[in-house]
Design a protein around this motif. Structure first.
Motif, PDB file in Angstrom:
ATOM      1  N   VAL A 144      -1.553  16.292   4.106  1.00 51.73           N
ATOM      2  CA  VAL A 144      -1.881  17.590   3.509  1.00 51.73           C
ATOM      3  C   VAL A 144      -1.984  17.454   1.989  1.00 51.73           C
ATOM      4  O   VAL A 144      -1.274  16.667   1.375  1.00 51.73           O
ATOM      5  N   ALA A 145      -2.928  18.171   1.373  1.00 51.22           N
ATOM      6  CA  ALA A 145      -3.083  18.124  -0.082  1.00 51.22           C
ATOM      7  C   ALA A 145      -3.222  19.539  -0.611  1.00 51.22           C
ATOM      8  O   ALA A 145      -3.505  20.471   0.144  1.00 51.22           O
ATOM      9  N   TRP A 146      -3.011  19.685  -1.916  1.00 48.03           N
ATOM     10  CA  TRP A 146      -3.176  21.017  -2.539  1.00 48.03           C
ATOM     11  C   TRP A 146      -4.603  21.475  -2.387  1.00 48.03           C
ATOM     12  O   TRP A 146      -5.520  20.699  -2.587  1.00 48.03           O
ATOM     13  N   LEU A 176       7.389  19.244   4.734  1.00 45.01           N
ATOM     14  CA  LEU A 176       5.967  19.575   4.658  1.00 45.01           C
ATOM     15  C   LEU A 176       5.048  18.373   4.927  1.00 45.01           C
ATOM     16  O   LEU A 176       4.202  18.431   5.824  1.00 45.01           O
ATOM     17  N   PRO A 177       5.221  17.275   4.163  1.00 45.08           N
ATOM     18  CA  PRO A 177       4.322  16.140   4.424  1.00 45.08           C
ATOM     19  C   PRO A 177       4.516  15.507   5.802  1.00 45.08           C
ATOM     20  O   PRO A 177       3.617  14.854   6.320  1.00 45.08           O
ATOM     21  N   ARG A 178       5.692  15.705   6.394  1.00 46.74           N
ATOM     22  CA  ARG A 178       5.885  15.123   7.734  1.00 46.74           C
ATOM     23  C   ARG A 178       5.269  16.018   8.809  1.00 46.74           C
ATOM     24  O   ARG A 178       4.710  15.531   9.784  1.00 46.74           O
ATOM     25  N   ALA A 179       5.380  17.325   8.602  1.00 48.57           N
ATOM     26  CA  ALA A 179       4.822  18.246   9.600  1.00 48.57           C
ATOM     27  C   ALA A 179       3.301  18.299   9.495  1.00 48.57           C
ATOM     28  O   ALA A 179       2.616  18.521  10.482  1.00 48.57           O
ATOM     29  N   TYR A 180       2.787  18.108   8.286  1.00 44.78           N
ATOM     30  CA  TYR A 180       1.332  18.162   8.081  1.00 44.78           C
ATOM     31  C   TYR A 180       0.884  16.885   7.368  1.00 44.78           C
ATOM     32  O   TYR A 180       0.578  16.907   6.177  1.00 44.78           O
ATOM     33  N   GLY A 238       0.772  -1.237   0.000  1.00 43.98           N
ATOM     34  CA  GLY A 238       0.000   0.000   0.000  1.00 43.98           C
ATOM     35  C   GLY A 238       0.808   1.294   0.000  1.00 43.98           C
ATOM     36  O   GLY A 238       0.253   2.372   0.192  1.00 43.98           O
ATOM     37  N   ARG A 239       2.127   1.197  -0.186  1.00 46.55           N
ATOM     38  CA  ARG A 239       2.922   2.435  -0.222  1.00 46.55           C
ATOM     39  C   ARG A 239       2.964   2.959  -1.664  1.00 46.55           C
ATOM     40  O   ARG A 239       3.399   2.251  -2.571  1.00 46.55           O
ATOM     41  N   ASP A 240       2.537   4.194  -1.875  1.00 51.77           N
ATOM     42  CA  ASP A 240       2.618   4.759  -3.220  1.00 51.77           C
ATOM     43  C   ASP A 240       3.900   5.588  -3.346  1.00 51.77           C
ATOM     44  O   ASP A 240       4.715   5.656  -2.415  1.00 51.77           O
ATOM     45  N   ALA A 241       4.068   6.226  -4.502  1.00 51.81           N
ATOM     46  CA  ALA A 241       5.322   6.952  -4.753  1.00 51.81           C
ATOM     47  C   ALA A 241       5.538   8.064  -3.726  1.00 51.81           C
ATOM     48  O   ALA A 241       6.658   8.283  -3.256  1.00 51.81           O
ATOM     49  N   ASP A 242       4.466   8.756  -3.335  1.00 54.19           N
ATOM     50  CA  ASP A 242       4.620   9.844  -2.368  1.00 54.19           C
ATOM     51  C   ASP A 242       5.043   9.327  -0.996  1.00 54.19           C
ATOM     52  O   ASP A 242       5.897   9.924  -0.338  1.00 54.19           O
ATOM     53  N   VAL A 243       4.435   8.241  -0.573  1.00 54.71           N
ATOM     54  CA  VAL A 243       4.806   7.680   0.730  1.00 54.71           C
ATOM     55  C   VAL A 243       6.277   7.270   0.708  1.00 54.71           C
ATOM     56  O   VAL A 243       7.032   7.544   1.650  1.00 54.71           O
TER      57      VAL A 243
END
Ligand SMILES: [Zn+2]
Lengths: 164, 249
Positions: B247-249, B240-244, B63-68
């Motif tokens: 989060v999405a655009w 950014l993704p770790r602090a929030y 279940g890990r995608d490229a962003d993860v």
């Protein structure tokens, strides 16, 4: 798969979808549609198959969401959007009509496929005055797909779609 | 870990880390054209990386995608070569790094197009067309800097001296790759070396430069042993993704 009662099938569906998509502009080069660009690979009963231009093209997401909206507005919400990488898109997929639109917009269309991998593209014809006396200023232009050129006859700088 | 997951992570992390580095030049390059070029090259590399990381995640099946994979792995889990995590330094050092990497990557992608894995082959088919431009850009700047002023020449020599020790790792094979080579999935990088050497020698000759003297090679990136630089880069990239989270655009 059995088509829903009201849904057209086969060629009729394909024609209608292509007509709808011919009004969806490329977000970075709005003079051409996604159909002109040649990124529409297939229309099936349940899915529309598209292919990205460049691996890192920032417009890829914007294009997919613009296509989604256009399909939904036309009542074609049942069509999923599928992305395939292969066969890789090349600038040869740009339609003749698309190439004409680029030229009229001031962007020299890409040379046809023979030049692929060679990088020694012959100079582009100036999209403004038609002169073949032009030079490349920078291989990387305002978007990943374009190089920056200058016409030695009329002096105008212009973009050129890179052969890809 | 499945060998294909490992291999796709290596390919993906090379592009991700180098792309992130190049993006740092945006707005700081010596000329507008270079600014555009480095940003575009970075964009290509990150785009390629997202395809490789997606393949890694899909193959892993957890279940890990490229962003993860890009934003939620720590330093020890990164599999990029040490070359790409070397700091930008000055423009010459950045070009030296690009020169060594892009010429290797072009040969690698050409071969990877023949991989028995359909996804690897498809990604490589797209990437190779992008990478030829990168290699060309780097080669041209090698010549301009090497055959330029005394200042530019000294800087490119220093840049090459720094980067040279990280070259051998690009051509190294371990058990993971060996297994994939046998199955026709991975490229045997050892077979690329002669052509790479010839290309580098030709460009250096045109740049009136000599190859640095052989030195003890540094390696370890493919097994997660990185230099200090990578941690700093990830701190910036993953903030950014770790602090929030989420989060999405
Ligand atoms: Zn002109």
């Amino acid at each position: 798969m059995k088509a829903a009662a009201h849904a057209e099938t086969g060629e009729a569906l394909k024609d209608r979808v292509l007509e709808i998509l011919s009004h969806v502009p490329d977000p970075e080069i709005p003079c051409v549609s996604v159909v002109d660009l040649g990124i529409v690979r297939d229309v099936r009963e349940d899915a529309l198959v598209i292919t990205p231009t460049y691996s890192g093209c920032p417009a890829t997401l914007a294009i997919a969401s613009a296509i989604r909206s256009a399909l939904d507005r036309a009542g074609l919400g049942r069509l999923r959007i599928e992305t395939v990488l292969s066969p890789a898109w090349t600038t040869d997929w740009i339609s003749e009509e698309g190439r004409e639109k680029l030229r009229a917009y001031g962007i020299a269309p890409p040379p046809h496929g023979a030049a692929r991998y060679s990088l020694r593209d012959a100079p582009a014809a100036c999209p403004r005055c038609g002169s073949p006396h032009t030079e490349e200023i920078s291989r990387f232009g305002s978007t990943p797909c374009k190089s920056l050129n200058r016409c030695l006859a009329c002096g105008e700088p212009f973009d050129r779609f890179k052969c890809h | 870990m499945k060998p294909l997951v490992e291999y796709a992570l290596r390919l993906g992390d090379d592009g991700l880390v180098l792309g992130q580095q190049l993006s740092e030049w945006c707005g700081h390059s010596p000329m507008l054209e270079i600014d555009l070029a480095l940003a575009n090259i970075g964009l290509d590399l990150i785009g390629q990386s997202s395809h490789f990381l997606k393949l890694a995640g899909d193959t892993e099946g957890e279940g890990r995608d490229a962003d993860v994979l890009a934003f939620h792995r720590d330093v020890l889990d990164f599999r990029n070569a040490l070359l790409v995590e070397q700091p930008n330094g000055d423009f010459a050092q950045t070009i030296a790094r690009q020169f060594l990497f892009s010429n290797w990557q072009e040969l690698l992608m050409r071969e990877l197009m023949r991989s028995h894995d359909a996804t690897l082959s498809a990604i490589a088919g797209k990437a190779v067309k992008e990478v030829v431009y990168h290699a060309r850009f780097a080669n041209e700047w090698m010549v301009r800097l090497g055959d330029g002023t005394e200042e530019s020449r000294n800087r490119i020599i220093a840049g090459l001296e720094w980067m040279w020790r990280f070259v051998d790792e690009l051509f190294a094979v371990d058990a993971t790759v060996e297994e994939l080579i046998v199955r026709g999935v991975a490229v045997d990088p050892r077979l690329l070396r002669a052509e790479w050497d010839a290309r580098i020698a030709q460009a250096l000759a045109e740049a009136t430069l000599e190859a640095p003297k052989p030195r003890r090679a540094a390696s370890g990136g493919r097994s997660g042993h990185h230099s200090e630089h990578l941690g700093h880069l990830l701190t910036e990239m993953q903030f950014l993704p770790r602090a929030y989270p989420g989060v999405a655009w």
